[in-house]
Design a protein around this motif. Sequence first.
Motif, PDB file in Angstrom:
ATOM      1  N   SER A  27       0.833  -1.213   0.000  1.00 24.82           N
ATOM      2  CA  SER A  27       0.000   0.000   0.000  1.00 24.82           C
ATOM      3  C   SER A  27       0.860   1.253   0.000  1.00 24.82           C
ATOM      4  CB  SER A  27      -0.905   0.012   1.239  1.00 24.82           C
ATOM      5  OG  SER A  27      -0.121   0.091   2.416  1.00 24.82           O
ATOM      6  N   PRO A  28       0.288   2.392  -0.436  1.00 32.13           N
ATOM      7  CA  PRO A  28       1.046   3.637  -0.432  1.00 32.13           C
ATOM      8  C   PRO A  28       1.564   3.978   0.962  1.00 32.13           C
ATOM      9  CG  PRO A  28      -0.971   3.888  -1.694  1.00 32.13           C
ATOM     10  CD  PRO A  28      -1.053   2.551  -1.020  1.00 32.13           C
ATOM     11  N   GLY A  29       2.735   4.605   1.026  1.00 32.95           N
ATOM     12  CA  GLY A  29       3.338   4.969   2.306  1.00 32.95           C
ATOM     13  C   GLY A  29       2.455   5.937   3.085  1.00 32.95           C
ATOM     14  N   ILE A  30       2.443   5.773   4.370  1.00 30.65           N
ATOM     15  CA  ILE A  30       1.665   6.636   5.254  1.00 30.65           C
ATOM     16  C   ILE A  30       2.622   7.215   6.286  1.00 30.65           C
ATOM     17  CG2 ILE A  30      -0.260   6.779   6.868  1.00 30.65           C
ATOM     18  CD1 ILE A  30      -1.375   4.224   5.588  1.00 30.65           C
ATOM     19  N   ARG A  31       2.820   8.524   6.256  1.00 35.62           N
ATOM     20  CA  ARG A  31       3.738   9.142   7.213  1.00 35.62           C
ATOM     21  C   ARG A  31       3.128   9.185   8.612  1.00 35.62           C
ATOM     22  NH1 ARG A  31       8.070  11.629   4.842  1.00 35.62           N
ATOM     23  NH2 ARG A  31       7.927  12.029   2.613  1.00 35.62           N
ATOM     24  N   GLU A  32       1.855   9.488   8.697  1.00 37.70           N
ATOM     25  CA  GLU A  32       1.172   9.542   9.984  1.00 37.70           C
ATOM     26  C   GLU A  32      -0.056   8.642   9.936  1.00 37.70           C
ATOM     27  OE1 GLU A  32       2.054  11.036  12.710  1.00 37.70           O
ATOM     28  OE2 GLU A  32       3.799  12.090  11.925  1.00 37.70           O
ATOM     29  N   PHE A  33      -0.443   8.150  11.094  1.00 37.60           N
ATOM     30  CA  PHE A  33      -1.638   7.310  11.165  1.00 37.60           C
ATOM     31  C   PHE A  33      -2.568   7.925  12.199  1.00 37.60           C
ATOM     32  CE2 PHE A  33      -3.066   3.281   9.485  1.00 37.60           C
ATOM     33  CZ  PHE A  33      -4.147   2.991  10.289  1.00 37.60           C
ATOM     34  N   GLY A  34      -3.453   8.818  11.733  1.00 35.79           N
ATOM     35  CA  GLY A  34      -4.329   9.539  12.644  1.00 35.79           C
ATOM     36  C   GLY A  34      -5.283   8.627  13.382  1.00 35.79           C
ATOM     37  N   LEU A  35      -5.535   8.965  14.637  1.00 34.52           N
ATOM     38  CA  LEU A  35      -6.443   8.167  15.465  1.00 34.52           C
ATOM     39  C   LEU A  35      -7.530   9.036  16.082  1.00 34.52           C
ATOM     40  CD1 LEU A  35      -3.689   6.083  17.316  1.00 34.52           C
ATOM     41  CD2 LEU A  35      -5.157   5.274  15.460  1.00 34.52           C
ATOM     42  N   TRP A  36      -7.740  10.240  15.512  1.00 34.43           N
ATOM     43  CA  TRP A  36      -8.658  11.172  16.139  1.00 34.43           C
ATOM     44  C   TRP A  36     -10.111  10.724  16.071  1.00 34.43           C
ATOM     45  CZ3 TRP A  36     -11.770  12.651  12.186  1.00 34.43           C
ATOM     46  CH2 TRP A  36     -11.214  12.757  10.907  1.00 34.43           C
ATOM     47  N   HIS A  37     -10.400   9.668  15.311  1.00 38.47           N
ATOM     48  CA  HIS A  37     -11.771   9.169  15.255  1.00 38.47           C
ATOM     49  C   HIS A  37     -12.101   8.275  16.450  1.00 38.47           C
ATOM     50  CE1 HIS A  37      -9.271   6.005  13.681  1.00 38.47           C
ATOM     51  NE2 HIS A  37     -10.287   5.172  13.588  1.00 38.47           N
ATOM     52  N   ARG A  58       6.021   3.848  26.579  1.00 41.23           N
ATOM     53  CA  ARG A  58       4.669   3.522  26.108  1.00 41.23           C
ATOM     54  C   ARG A  58       3.648   4.457  26.748  1.00 41.23           C
ATOM     55  NH1 ARG A  58       2.183  -0.185  22.714  1.00 41.23           N
ATOM     56  NH2 ARG A  58       1.121  -1.291  24.388  1.00 41.23           N
ATOM     57  N   PHE A  59       3.835   4.750  28.024  1.00 39.93           N
ATOM     58  CA  PHE A  59       2.943   5.667  28.728  1.00 39.93           C
ATOM     59  C   PHE A  59       3.022   7.061  28.104  1.00 39.93           C
ATOM     60  CE2 PHE A  59       2.048   8.462  32.488  1.00 39.93           C
ATOM     61  CZ  PHE A  59       0.755   8.042  32.732  1.00 39.93           C
ATOM     62  N   ASP A  60       4.244   7.510  27.786  1.00 36.52           N
ATOM     63  CA  ASP A  60       4.423   8.814  27.137  1.00 36.52           C
ATOM     64  C   ASP A  60       3.789   8.825  25.752  1.00 36.52           C
ATOM     65  OD1 ASP A  60       5.798   9.713  29.354  1.00 36.52           O
ATOM     66  OD2 ASP A  60       7.781   9.334  28.499  1.00 36.52           O
ATOM     67  N   ASN A  61       3.945   7.724  24.997  1.00 31.98           N
ATOM     68  CA  ASN A  61       3.357   7.649  23.657  1.00 31.98           C
ATOM     69  C   ASN A  61       1.837   7.717  23.718  1.00 31.98           C
ATOM     70  OD1 ASN A  61       5.826   7.490  22.409  1.00 31.98           O
ATOM     71  ND2 ASN A  61       5.794   5.273  22.159  1.00 31.98           N
ATOM     72  N   TYR A  62       1.255   7.109  24.741  1.00 32.21           N
ATOM     73  CA  TYR A  62      -0.192   7.170  24.936  1.00 32.21           C
ATOM     74  C   TYR A  62      -0.649   8.622  25.031  1.00 32.21           C
ATOM     75  CZ  TYR A  62      -4.441   7.519  27.742  1.00 32.21           C
ATOM     76  OH  TYR A  62      -5.673   7.887  28.234  1.00 32.21           O
ATOM     77  N   HIS A  63       0.058   9.418  25.840  1.00 32.91           N
ATOM     78  CA  HIS A  63      -0.339  10.814  26.013  1.00 32.91           C
ATOM     79  C   HIS A  63      -0.089  11.628  24.755  1.00 32.91           C
ATOM     80  CE1 HIS A  63      -1.708  10.862  30.128  1.00 32.91           C
ATOM     81  NE2 HIS A  63      -0.659  10.147  30.500  1.00 32.91           N
ATOM     82  N   ARG A  64       0.969  11.309  24.015  1.00 34.70           N
ATOM     83  CA  ARG A  64       1.203  12.010  22.749  1.00 34.70           C
ATOM     84  C   ARG A  64       0.078  11.722  21.764  1.00 34.70           C
ATOM     85  NH1 ARG A  64       6.753  10.154  23.528  1.00 34.70           N
ATOM     86  NH2 ARG A  64       8.064  11.897  24.195  1.00 34.70           N
ATOM     87  N   ILE A  65      -0.385  10.476  21.757  1.00 38.08           N
ATOM     88  CA  ILE A  65      -1.496  10.110  20.870  1.00 38.08           C
ATOM     89  C   ILE A  65      -2.760  10.873  21.267  1.00 38.08           C
ATOM     90  CG2 ILE A  65      -3.068   8.240  20.234  1.00 38.08           C
ATOM     91  CD1 ILE A  65      -0.650   6.356  20.338  1.00 38.08           C
ATOM     92  N   ILE A  66      -3.049  10.956  22.573  1.00 33.84           N
ATOM     93  CA  ILE A  66      -4.230  11.681  23.041  1.00 33.84           C
ATOM     94  C   ILE A  66      -4.150  13.147  22.635  1.00 33.84           C
ATOM     95  CG2 ILE A  66      -5.490  12.453  25.088  1.00 33.84           C
ATOM     96  CD1 ILE A  66      -5.885   9.499  24.404  1.00 33.84           C
ATOM     97  N   SER A 114      -2.438  14.395  20.078  1.00 34.02           N
ATOM     98  CA  SER A 114      -2.565  14.507  18.626  1.00 34.02           C
ATOM     99  C   SER A 114      -4.002  14.289  18.174  1.00 34.02           C
ATOM    100  CB  SER A 114      -1.646  13.495  17.937  1.00 34.02           C
ATOM    101  OG  SER A 114      -2.099  12.166  18.126  1.00 34.02           O
ATOM    102  N   MET A 115      -4.765  13.507  18.937  1.00 34.73           N
ATOM    103  CA  MET A 115      -6.170  13.300  18.596  1.00 34.73           C
ATOM    104  C   MET A 115      -6.947  14.605  18.670  1.00 34.73           C
ATOM    105  SD  MET A 115      -6.813   9.727  20.614  1.00 34.73           S
ATOM    106  CE  MET A 115      -8.581   9.954  20.644  1.00 34.73           C
ATOM    107  N   ALA A 116      -6.654  15.417  19.696  1.00 32.28           N
ATOM    108  CA  ALA A 116      -7.329  16.712  19.820  1.00 32.28           C
ATOM    109  C   ALA A 116      -6.965  17.600  18.649  1.00 32.28           C
ATOM    110  CB  ALA A 116      -6.941  17.363  21.142  1.00 32.28           C
ATOM    111  N   ASP A 117      -5.696  17.596  18.242  1.00 36.16           N
ATOM    112  CA  ASP A 117      -5.276  18.390  17.087  1.00 36.16           C
ATOM    113  C   ASP A 117      -5.939  17.878  15.815  1.00 36.16           C
ATOM    114  OD1 ASP A 117      -3.668  19.836  18.769  1.00 36.16           O
ATOM    115  OD2 ASP A 117      -1.850  18.685  18.324  1.00 36.16           O
ATOM    116  N   GLY A 118      -6.046  16.544  15.691  1.00 33.17           N
ATOM    117  CA  GLY A 118      -6.652  15.958  14.507  1.00 33.17           C
ATOM    118  C   GLY A 118      -8.119  16.307  14.382  1.00 33.17           C
ATOM    119  N   ARG A 119      -8.829  16.297  15.512  1.00 29.10           N
ATOM    120  CA  ARG A 119     -10.248  16.651  15.464  1.00 29.10           C
ATOM    121  C   ARG A 119     -10.434  18.107  15.083  1.00 29.10           C
ATOM    122  NH1 ARG A 119     -11.152  13.132  20.798  1.00 29.10           N
ATOM    123  NH2 ARG A 119     -11.918  11.222  19.832  1.00 29.10           N
ATOM    124  N   ALA A 120      -9.529  18.981  15.577  1.00 29.62           N
ATOM    125  CA  ALA A 120      -9.614  20.392  15.207  1.00 29.62           C
ATOM    126  C   ALA A 120      -9.355  20.558  13.715  1.00 29.62           C
ATOM    127  CB  ALA A 120      -8.587  21.204  16.005  1.00 29.62           C
ATOM    128  N   GLY A 121      -8.400  19.779  13.176  1.00 37.62           N
ATOM    129  CA  GLY A 121      -8.117  19.838  11.752  1.00 37.62           C
ATOM    130  C   GLY A 121      -9.272  19.309  10.930  1.00 37.62           C
TER     131      GLY A 121
END
Length: 352
Positions: free
Chosen positions: A271-281, A329-337, A339-346
């Motif tokens: 599949s085509p390369g994906i730089r980011e994998f949004g999870l804001w949904h 892993r704990f830090d990555n969890y918070h980074r994902i949370i 980024s989700m807020a930023d993704g929803r705003a976008g």
Amino acid sequence: MAKKQKLSKGQARRIRANHQKRLQRAKESSADTQTSEFDSDNLGAQEPGVVVSRFGQHADIETPDGDVLRCNIRRTVTSLVCGDEVLFRRANVSDGDIAGVVELVEERRSQLTRPDFYDGVKVVAANIDQILMVSAVVPEFSTQIIDRYIVACEDMGIAPVLLLNKVDMLEDEDRDMFMAILAEYHELGYDIHLVSSHSGEGMDNLKAELVDKNSIFVGQSGVGKSSLVNSLLPDAEILTQEVSSNSGLGQHTTTVSRLHHLPSGGNLIDSPGIREFGLWHLEPERVAWCFKEFRQFLGGCKFRDCKHLDDPGCLLREAVENGDIAEFRFDNYHRIIESMADGRAGARNPRV
């Protein structure tokens, strides 16, 4: 003459959206016109097939006998991706390259999705058994990207397999560092493979992992997905691209997803390369559940609305301090949370 008033961003966005809708309706009308030519005695009986690639309003369908036919897609088929099992009707007399019509998509056993600002949740592939997440020593190794893919896999109920590619470039001390990080994932029950399409290291074990399964490779551009596919399928002629020496970033090389058959009997979707994998949904609670080691602590915090930061009585924070949860892993969890807020705003305010 009065000066022409400049359009606002919202107005420009609506005009462009309406223009795209008109273009889409024109394409669908054209496709329906082509399809209608097959709506008479020119169509045979329904046959089963598998989508090996999708091109706009057309798809390449493979029959059980191994024939690949390019077909129109009925307007009633709202979603069609690589790996879909379909019913199609073969044209008795082909119209140019078009040899039939896809009429029905069978119920999917699984599907990989990712959110899109304009299309909502978009399906990437269907009926897959495992997702091979490719990271590499260069251009950049990121556990945050790995954890994003793992969250997606856990959410969809599809087994993730972690591949660290280009390990021939590692010095011994660097290898020990990577092994220490990957050991955290191994303890969680995830399969780990260190591979190199250049030296051949780990390729036999990787081939065994793919036997009789439908697999898909995902990962950022430049991590070597296409090189791995070339090693597994030397006749596939997948294009590869070196990492840019100026930016250190990989370039997109695969433009269309395609299903390939492996000599072992399994299938692989490139599949085509994906730089980011949004999870804001996803909801934050769902993201937390997708971290396997969090599950035994969820619901036990002192406060029901615990944010798992510095909240008093947070069991996740205590688990990190006790060594039951890896701090990265704990830090990555918070980074994902975050980024989700930023993704929803976008998603609410997409770029014009």
